[in-house]
Design an enzyme around this catalytic site. Structure first.
Site, short mmCIF file in Angstrom:
data_model
loop_
_atom_site.label_atom_id
_atom_site.label_comp_id
_atom_site.label_asym_id
_atom_site.label_seq_id
_atom_site.Cartn_x
_atom_site.Cartn_y
_atom_site.Cartn_z
N GLU A 49 -15.90 6.44 5.92
CA GLU A 49 -15.09 5.78 6.94
C GLU A 49 -14.92 6.75 8.10
OE1 GLU A 49 -11.05 5.18 5.53
OE2 GLU A 49 -11.10 7.05 4.41
N LYS A 75 -2.47 7.08 1.11
CA LYS A 75 -2.20 7.40 2.52
C LYS A 75 -1.08 8.45 2.51
CE LYS A 75 -1.95 4.92 6.88
NZ LYS A 75 -3.02 5.63 7.54
N ARG A 111 0.83 -1.20 0.00
CA ARG A 111 0.00 0.00 0.00
C ARG A 111 0.87 1.26 0.00
NH1 ARG A 111 -4.46 0.52 4.67
NH2 ARG A 111 -2.65 1.15 5.88
#
Ligand code: PMP
Length: 285
Positions: A184, A151, A52
């Site tokens: 989220e 991220k 990721r």
């Protein structure tokens, strides 16, 4: 406590692990990161986190100067060098030192940093009683503006939502997306249970593809629980039988009140407790 921090291939005391004030990670939040956990000295789902990280970097056209294998090795080394058993690990890659202008092409030295430290956990009481959260007025970043799947070091979207949650006395807060759907929380993914079916928003709701979320989906499917990745509204949250959040730091944590409404009977439900225990065991196995 002083730690040994990995920075660009070296392990140095934390006081000496510094970056330039001209680093675009600092000036513009131009960089990417990961948060991981170690259990018994072993890093949980290290390869997935590294994957990721490199995907986030690719998405912002940041070339990480070491290989994924080297990143894994350096992470394990940082954990071992600090004698950490159960801890939290932060990987950071910044764009590097540049000028005061925006142009990332003028930055030549991406900084690769790995910090292995102790972990601050939610209290046991919160896991037993469950969290109360609110829906914040801050919507999750529009994916066409800044994809929540990246991220990045720019977490202001989440921080603004977190501030609103904290003001209301909640340690987590639910964020909707630009369409008004459930996305989220500020640092966790969300799940609902309705009539025995587990539901969580799909990636295209504009969320981070959580590694704990993936693990919980696998556990549920193995246990024969139907899992739907579907768009959800606040209404779905309010009428759910159960609700819980997932994240590296939180693992699986029940939510029992949202926007002043009890979820289900206002206590952690059986599906949540089962998955919480299963994840707890998986992470420590
Ligand atoms: N959403 C956001 C916005 C997060 O910051 C995190 C924590 N990294 C998560 C979800 C949960 O992801 P993970 O399970 O990989 O920690």
């Amino acid at each position: 406590m002083s730690r040994l921090v990995y920075i660009n291939g070296e392990m140095v005391p934390s006081e000496q692990a510094t970056v330039s004030v001209f680093d675009h990670g600092l000036l513009y939040g131009d960089g990417v990161f990961e948060g991981l956990r170690s259990y018994n000295g072993k890093v949980f789902r290290l390869e997935q986190h590294v994957r990721r990280l490199y995907e986030s970097a690719r998405a912002i056209r940041l070339a990480i100067p070491i290989s994924t294998a080297e990143m894994c090795k350096a992470t394990n080394h940082a954990v071992a060098a600090n004698g950490i058993q159960d801890g939290y690990i932060r990987m950071i890659v910044t764009r590097g030192t540049g000028t005061l202008g925006l142009d990332p092409n003028r930055c030549s030295d991406p900084q690769v940093i790995i910090i292995a430290d102790s972990i601050a956990l939610y209290s046991e009481e919160l896991y037993e009683k469950g969290l109360e959260i609110i829906t914040t007025s801050v919507i999750r970043n529009h994916p066409a503006a800044l994809s929540p799947r990246i991220k990045s070091l720019n977490y202001l979207n989440n921080i603004l939502a977190k501030l609103e949650g904290l003001k209301a006395g909640c340690v987590e807060a639910l964020m909707l997306n630009h369409k008004g759907e459930v996305a989220e929380c500020t640092g966790d993914n969300i799940f609902l249970v309705r009539d025995g079916v587990l539901m969580t928003p799909p990636l295209d709701a504009g969320i981070l593809g959580g590694i704990t979320r993936d693990a919980v989906v696998e556990l549920a499917e193995t246990a024969g629980i139907e899992v739907l990745k579907v768009s959800l509204t606040k209404h779905d949250v309010y009428v759910a039988d159960e609700c819980f959040l997932t994240g590296t730091a939180a693992e699986v944590i029940p939510v029992v009140r949202v926007d002043d409404r009890d979820i289900g009977c206002g206590r952690p439900g059986p599906v949540t407790l089962n998955l919480k225990d299963q994840f707890h065991d998986l992470a420590r196995s």
